[in-house]
Design a protein around this motif. Structure first.
Motif, PDB file in Angstrom:
ATOM      1  N   SER A   1       0.855  -1.187   0.000  1.00 25.66           N
ATOM      2  CA  SER A   1       0.000   0.000   0.000  1.00 25.66           C
ATOM      3  C   SER A   1       0.891   1.238   0.000  1.00 25.66           C
ATOM      4  O   SER A   1       1.647   1.466   0.944  1.00 25.66           O
ATOM      5  CB  SER A   1      -0.930   0.036   1.210  1.00 25.66           C
ATOM      6  OG  SER A   1      -1.747   1.204   1.166  1.00 25.66           O
TER       7      SER A   1
ATOM      8  N   GLY B   1      -2.747   3.536   6.190  1.00 32.56           N
ATOM      9  CA  GLY B   1      -2.360   3.605   7.581  1.00 32.56           C
ATOM     10  C   GLY B   1      -2.899   4.757   8.390  1.00 32.56           C
ATOM     11  O   GLY B   1      -2.367   5.075   9.457  1.00 32.56           O
TER      12      GLY B   1
ATOM     13  N   TYR C   1      -1.652  -5.350   8.725  1.00 31.42           N
ATOM     14  CA  TYR C   1      -0.864  -5.451   7.485  1.00 31.42           C
ATOM     15  C   TYR C   1       0.037  -6.685   7.527  1.00 31.42           C
ATOM     16  O   TYR C   1       0.160  -7.412   6.531  1.00 31.42           O
ATOM     17  CB  TYR C   1      -0.012  -4.196   7.296  1.00 31.42           C
ATOM     18  CG  TYR C   1      -0.725  -2.995   6.741  1.00 31.42           C
ATOM     19  CD1 TYR C   1      -1.302  -3.011   5.472  1.00 31.42           C
ATOM     20  CD2 TYR C   1      -0.810  -1.812   7.469  1.00 31.42           C
ATOM     21  CE1 TYR C   1      -1.954  -1.901   4.950  1.00 31.42           C
ATOM     22  CE2 TYR C   1      -1.464  -0.691   6.966  1.00 31.42           C
ATOM     23  CZ  TYR C   1      -2.028  -0.744   5.707  1.00 31.42           C
ATOM     24  OH  TYR C   1      -2.672   0.360   5.201  1.00 31.42           O
TER      25      TYR C   1
ATOM     26  N   PHE D   1       1.426  -8.304   3.876  1.00 29.05           N
ATOM     27  CA  PHE D   1       1.926  -7.194   3.067  1.00 29.05           C
ATOM     28  C   PHE D   1       3.445  -7.193   3.052  1.00 29.05           C
ATOM     29  O   PHE D   1       4.095  -7.535   4.049  1.00 29.05           O
ATOM     30  CB  PHE D   1       1.409  -5.861   3.614  1.00 29.05           C
ATOM     31  CG  PHE D   1       0.067  -5.448   3.071  1.00 29.05           C
ATOM     32  CD1 PHE D   1      -0.065  -4.334   2.266  1.00 29.05           C
ATOM     33  CD2 PHE D   1      -1.073  -6.187   3.361  1.00 29.05           C
ATOM     34  CE1 PHE D   1      -1.293  -3.946   1.756  1.00 29.05           C
ATOM     35  CE2 PHE D   1      -2.317  -5.820   2.859  1.00 29.05           C
ATOM     36  CZ  PHE D   1      -2.420  -4.693   2.051  1.00 29.05           C
TER      37      PHE D   1
ATOM     38  N   VAL E   1       4.451  -1.029   3.248  1.00 29.23           N
ATOM     39  CA  VAL E   1       3.316  -0.113   3.356  1.00 29.23           C
ATOM     40  C   VAL E   1       3.823   1.278   3.694  1.00 29.23           C
ATOM     41  O   VAL E   1       4.760   1.449   4.462  1.00 29.23           O
ATOM     42  CB  VAL E   1       2.316  -0.596   4.427  1.00 29.23           C
ATOM     43  CG1 VAL E   1       2.958  -0.656   5.802  1.00 29.23           C
ATOM     44  CG2 VAL E   1       1.077   0.295   4.472  1.00 29.23           C
TER      45      VAL E   1
ATOM     46  N   LEU F   1       7.821  -6.378   8.274  1.00 25.71           N
ATOM     47  CA  LEU F   1       7.154  -5.495   7.319  1.00 25.71           C
ATOM     48  C   LEU F   1       8.009  -4.247   7.108  1.00 25.71           C
ATOM     49  O   LEU F   1       8.491  -3.651   8.071  1.00 25.71           O
ATOM     50  CB  LEU F   1       5.782  -5.075   7.881  1.00 25.71           C
ATOM     51  CG  LEU F   1       4.970  -4.056   7.079  1.00 25.71           C
ATOM     52  CD1 LEU F   1       4.492  -4.652   5.758  1.00 25.71           C
ATOM     53  CD2 LEU F   1       3.780  -3.558   7.901  1.00 25.71           C
TER      54      LEU F   1
ATOM     55  N   ASP G   1      -4.466   1.271  -0.162  1.00 25.68           N
ATOM     56  CA  ASP G   1      -5.758   0.935   0.447  1.00 25.68           C
ATOM     57  C   ASP G   1      -6.377   2.137   1.166  1.00 25.68           C
ATOM     58  O   ASP G   1      -7.571   2.130   1.463  1.00 25.68           O
ATOM     59  CB  ASP G   1      -5.650  -0.262   1.385  1.00 25.68           C
ATOM     60  CG  ASP G   1      -4.726  -0.035   2.575  1.00 25.68           C
ATOM     61  OD1 ASP G   1      -4.118   1.054   2.676  1.00 25.68           O
ATOM     62  OD2 ASP G   1      -4.601  -0.957   3.409  1.00 25.68           O
TER      63      ASP G   1
ATOM     64  N   SER H   1      -6.312   2.997   4.075  1.00 16.11           N
ATOM     65  CA  SER H   1      -7.037   2.432   5.211  1.00 16.11           C
ATOM     66  C   SER H   1      -7.234   3.470   6.309  1.00 16.11           C
ATOM     67  O   SER H   1      -6.370   4.307   6.559  1.00 16.11           O
ATOM     68  CB  SER H   1      -6.289   1.221   5.766  1.00 16.11           C
ATOM     69  OG  SER H   1      -4.977   1.571   6.166  1.00 16.11           O
TER      70      SER H   1
ATOM     71  N   VAL I   1      -7.996  -2.228   6.245  1.00 12.86           N
ATOM     72  CA  VAL I   1      -6.645  -2.576   5.788  1.00 12.86           C
ATOM     73  C   VAL I   1      -6.740  -3.626   4.681  1.00 12.86           C
ATOM     74  O   VAL I   1      -7.395  -4.649   4.839  1.00 12.86           O
ATOM     75  CB  VAL I   1      -5.793  -3.109   6.962  1.00 12.86           C
ATOM     76  CG1 VAL I   1      -4.516  -3.766   6.444  1.00 12.86           C
ATOM     77  CG2 VAL I   1      -5.443  -1.986   7.920  1.00 12.86           C
ATOM     78  N   GLY I   2      -6.126  -3.331   3.559  1.00  8.25           N
ATOM     79  CA  GLY I   2      -6.120  -4.280   2.453  1.00  8.25           C
ATOM     80  C   GLY I   2      -7.437  -4.413   1.732  1.00  8.25           C
ATOM     81  O   GLY I   2      -7.601  -5.313   0.896  1.00  8.25           O
TER      82      GLY I   2
END
Length: 299
Positions: free
Chosen positions: A24, A28, A48, A53, A56, A106, A263, A265, A271-272
């Motif tokens: 993404s 966030g 995430y 993921f 991000v 991540l 996304d 989000s 999320v996603g």
């Protein structure tokens, strides 16, 4: 026969490209640091990770520069520019902490989403110098200091001020061009957000005077080698296509512009959201899913 079939299957599997990674480039937002989001930033990061993921960009909104630029929700919540700046300071600290804490699980970019209201030409450099984010998302939420995405009411106010919907679109894309040219954001956020409360946007985007500005902006994005955010937030809200709309996506693809899912989000639940839909759309239009990462800001 069984051996022959096994060889065929093996060959097919070998030639199949791996499933595109979930990423993404614009996401966030959390209730911890954003008045119109929910959940803590760490909860969002953990989601995430849970969804697998690869990387991000956490791209919180920059604070309002003055009281007249607070949206009605912020006013109702008793927020001030000073409080929002203090909250943004805490956001950057927390984002850096989580970046380090989860670095083995991540890749997190600590980024920020800029605005285009009066004074942003001076305010954005101040924020960049003070917080040194990994990159910026260049977005347009304000047209002549009126929020175009807060509500249908504020959108109508912008239409009235500009003298019509077509004029609002043209002003939006002019502001976007100025912002891109001035700050060269690594990511251009939700390119055609201006369509948010316009039921006739598919026809309007193709009007010659508006399309000319769209092509101009895309050309600048191409020349600067920036990323466009395929923003999936509109699908969460019930729209039938993401920002960027399909005809503009086709133009971007013809120019060789990199488009990466975001996304956008605003809590754990989103999320996603619709990530596979976005990936399938980009694949269908011939975009590379070997996702380009945002260019880090140089200080």
């Amino acid at each position: 026969m069984r051996e022959k079939n096994s060889l065929i299957i093996s060959k097919l599997l070998k030639n199949m490209s791996p499933h595109p990674q979930f990423v993404s480039v614009h996401g966030g937002h959390s209730g911890q640091f954003c008045d119109h989001a929910i959940d803590s930033l760490e909860e969002i990061i953990l989601r995430y990770i849970e969804l697998g993921f690869s990387w991000v960009g956490v791209t919180e909104h920059t604070p309002a520069i003055s009281s007249p630029l607070l949206d009605p929700g912020q006013v109702q919540a008793g927020l001030t520019p000073e409080l929002l700046l203090a909250t943004f300071t805490e956001y950057m600290k927390e984002c850096r902490r989580l970046q380090e804490k989860y670095k083995d699980e991540l890749t997190i970019f600590a980024a920020m989403e800029i605005e285009t209201y009066s004074g942003y030409e001076q305010f954005v450099p101040f924020l960049l110098d003070r917080f040194q984010p990994d990159y910026i998302v260049g977005s347009v939420h304000f047209v002549d200091d009126i929020s175009i995405d807060y509500s249908q009411k504020t959108y109508a106010q912008a239409v009235q001020k500009l003298g019509g919907v077509d004029e609002l679109y043209k002003r939006y894309f002019d502001l976007q061009y100025e912002m891109i040219e001035r700050f060269r954001p690594s990511v251009v956020g939700h390119f055609d957000l201006i369509r948010i409360f316009d039921a006739d946007y598919k026809t309007r985007l193709m009007k010659p005077a508006i399309l000319e500005k769209i092509r101009r902006n895309l050309q600048l994005i191409h020349e600067l080698d920036l990323i466009m955010d395929l923003n999936l937030r509109s699908l969460v809200k019930g729209a039938d296509e993401p920002y960027i709309s399909r005809p503009i996506l086709k133009l971007a693809g013809e120019m060789g512009i990199s488009v990466v899912p975001g996304d956008d989000s605003h809590g754990v639940q989103s999320v996603g959201g619709f990530m596979n839909t976005g990936i399938n759309l980009l694949e269908d239009l011939g975009f590379s899913t070997n996702w380009k990462k945002p260019q880090l800001y140089r200080y």
